[in-house]
Scaffold this motif. Sequence first.
Motif, short mmCIF file in Angstrom:
data_model
loop_
_atom_site.label_atom_id
_atom_site.label_comp_id
_atom_site.label_asym_id
_atom_site.label_seq_id
_atom_site.Cartn_x
_atom_site.Cartn_y
_atom_site.Cartn_z
N ASN A 163 -2.33 2.04 -10.14
CA ASN A 163 -2.59 3.44 -9.81
C ASN A 163 -3.32 4.15 -10.95
O ASN A 163 -4.20 4.99 -10.72
CB ASN A 163 -1.28 4.16 -9.49
N HIS B 248 -1.71 3.91 -4.92
CA HIS B 248 -2.32 5.23 -4.72
C HIS B 248 -3.70 5.26 -5.37
O HIS B 248 -3.86 4.86 -6.51
CB HIS B 248 -1.43 6.32 -5.33
N GLY B 249 -4.69 5.71 -4.59
CA GLY B 249 -6.04 5.84 -5.11
C GLY B 249 -7.01 4.81 -4.60
O GLY B 249 -8.18 4.82 -4.97
N TYR C 147 0.81 -1.22 0.00
CA TYR C 147 0.00 0.00 0.00
C TYR C 147 0.84 1.27 0.00
O TYR C 147 0.32 2.36 -0.25
CB TYR C 147 -0.99 -0.02 1.17
N LYS C 148 2.13 1.14 0.25
CA LYS C 148 3.01 2.31 0.14
C LYS C 148 3.20 2.69 -1.33
O LYS C 148 3.52 3.85 -1.64
CB LYS C 148 4.37 2.01 0.78
N ARG C 149 3.00 1.73 -2.21
CA ARG C 149 3.16 1.97 -3.64
C ARG C 149 1.82 2.12 -4.36
O ARG C 149 1.78 2.46 -5.54
CB ARG C 149 3.97 0.84 -4.29
#
Length: 357
Positions: free
Chosen positions: A283, A112-113, A108-110
Amino acid sequence: MKRLISFALAIIAFCALLAVGSSQLQKSQGASSSGTLTLYNWGDYIDPALLTKFQKQTGYKVQVETFDSNEAMFTKIQQGGTNYDLAVPSDYMIQKMHKAHLLVPLNYKRLHGFNHIDPHFRDQSFDPGNRYSVPYFWGTLGIIYNDQMVKASAVQHWRDLWSPKLRNNIMLVDSARDIMGMALITQGHSVNTTNVAQLEQAKLKLEGLMPNVKAVVADEIKMYMAQNEAAVAVTWSGEAAEMMANNSHLHYVVPTEGSNLWFDNLVIPKTAKHYKAIYAFLNFMLKPENAAQNAEYVGYATPNKAAKALLPKAVATDKQFYPSDSVINKLQVYADLGNRMVGIYNDKFLEFKMYHR
């Protein structure tokens, strides 16, 4: 000596041909270069224009390979020898893939959205906390009817299908979990029951429907309903949308007492190689404008709440495909019941179909 040299050269040439053939086979099975992401998807289940847009924005090319069933997809990934970076399994199959150690957890660090995903469609039983899956599309099982043949008020609930007025006028989609599930709901049971006695009761309930059943069919159901071959059918929302596009007299309803809520989801198989491309794609697809464009192309309901707000009002407010929260709250998601129980569901459904003949 010349014969030995010729023989050796022939062996070398043969080995070279094998190497080339092996390379081509790997490409056909999902192997890709570092600049290519391989997506293992259902057929015609993404807007090609989005793939072009993604490549222009990121430089990554998307190679799409397709499957026609969750089971076929599972077997291909389990066998290995593939380099699929992303796959699109349905809900229960994610449980099965996780149990078989075929999935990589999301970072989840990578990612987005993900906040755009409607809370209703997160944290489902098949993947608590969305550790492995990003919701892609969702839909329901319901009733599609022809207003020239039957009144809307006569087909709002599952129990209505047993009406003598529908004799020889119903088509059922050829799916054990769905049709057995419909019968289970009419009897107040879970679509995921493992109680064999309840499954026998459901089969007997279906046998009572037999006088009304015109046919149990697969993909042909779309053509038959579009051509006014039956008054009513039980099918999935996505199939219903396609039928309705070809016949203005068709309408779709999700019974308020409950039905199936299904999800197709993006996951990372353990065979994945290109993680920069993977997260760039995830993403990209989570961006509301892209998810909305994809929903308009495919015709299924988007779980992306921000994307839904961008859809034409007539689409976003259509209760046939975006039912109210009160209806959604009564929908049930299929669980992976294991091979033994799935076999029992299939056997009961087969007995019903044999009875029909």
